[in-house]
Scaffold this active site. Structure first.
Site, short mmCIF file in Angstrom:
data_model
loop_
_atom_site.label_atom_id
_atom_site.label_comp_id
_atom_site.label_asym_id
_atom_site.label_seq_id
_atom_site.Cartn_x
_atom_site.Cartn_y
_atom_site.Cartn_z
N SER A 127 0.84 -1.19 0.00
CA SER A 127 0.00 0.00 0.00
C SER A 127 0.87 1.24 0.00
CB SER A 127 -0.90 0.01 1.24
OG SER A 127 -1.54 1.25 1.41
N TYR A 140 -3.00 -1.46 10.10
CA TYR A 140 -2.90 -1.77 8.67
C TYR A 140 -1.53 -1.37 8.14
CZ TYR A 140 -3.88 -1.50 3.66
OH TYR A 140 -3.82 -1.65 2.31
#
Length: 247
Positions: A127, A140
């Site tokens: 990400s 995350y």
């Protein structure tokens, strides 16, 4: 024809990546926890298999059914948004089980198969939060940062066996559904003390100035899978590219 196995193909990046590789003539093994052929109808060169990356027996069964592979794409992922203070550790562990340990388990299972052939590529989808960590996504971000270091190390460790390890770093894509898989709403993890801080962040997420399209990620995965240079990172999407440029 080359064969790619992709995890997390029920929606989002994985679904579009499976379509992209198939359109370009590859054999595609698209996997998801609960196979849905209404999402990816069976056709020549395309199979849908069940796979839960958190279960060893499921990993082995999927790899055995898939047969010889040229590329593994570790795309399956889940997210949880909210103040870390208010995030139950059970949710943190769930994120790491899929995003970190699931990727490691898939990778460990496929390495002997690639090593025996002295070829193969492992493409790990992380990400853009690894380029610029964002608030209210600490668990995350940590789970994806772990895979960044893991993949960089593997690139050195496996290169002399002819195995390539690559990273694809997608930006923010409003169409993805990965946060749904934790069964917790972000608003439930925002205590009153964080409300004023969180409000503009969620407003910015709802109206992003730059976004990543699913096709951006599919194309970046394709480039990474077919790259034989020393390039490790492949940012995907205009926002991720901007962050990578500023990093």
């Amino acid at each position: 024809m080359k064969t790619v196995l992709i995890t997390g193909c029920s929606a989002g990046f994985g679904l579009e990546t499976a379509r992209h590789f198939h359109a370009l003539g590859w054999n595609v093994v698209a996997t998801m926890r609960v196979p849905r052929e209404d999402v990816l109808p069976r056709s020549a060169g395309l199979r849908v298999l069940p796979l839960d990356v958190t279960r060893t027996e499921s990993i082995e069964a999927a790899l055995d059914a898939a047969g010889p592979l040229d590329v593994l794409v570790n795309n399956a992922g889940i997210g949880v948004f909210g103040a870390f203070e208010a995030t139950p550790m059970s949710h943190v562990r769930k994120v790491f089980e899929t995003n970190t340990f699931g990727v490691m388990a898939m990778t460990q299972a496929v390495i002997p198969r690639f090593r025996a052939r002295r070829s193969g590529a492992i493409v790990n989808v992380t990400s853009s939060v690894t380029l610029a960590p964002m608030p209210l996504a600490a668990a995350y971000t940590a789970s994806k940062q772990a895979i960044e270091g893991f993949t960089g190390s593997l690139a050195h460790e496996l290169g002399h066996f002819g195995i390539r390890a690559k990273l694809v770093e997608p930006g923010y894509a409003p169409t993805t559904r990965f946060a749904h898989n934790t069964e917790v709403r972000a608003e439930d993890l925002i205590p009153d003390a964080y409300a004023a801080f969180a409000a503009p962040i969620f407003a910015a997420i709802a109206r992003p100035t730059l976004v990543t399209k699913e096709t951006d990620v599919a194309e970046a995965v394709w480039r990474a899978a077919n790259d034989f240079s020393g390039q490790l990172r492949f940012p995907a999407g205009s926002d991720a590219l901007a962050l990578a440029h500023d990093a």
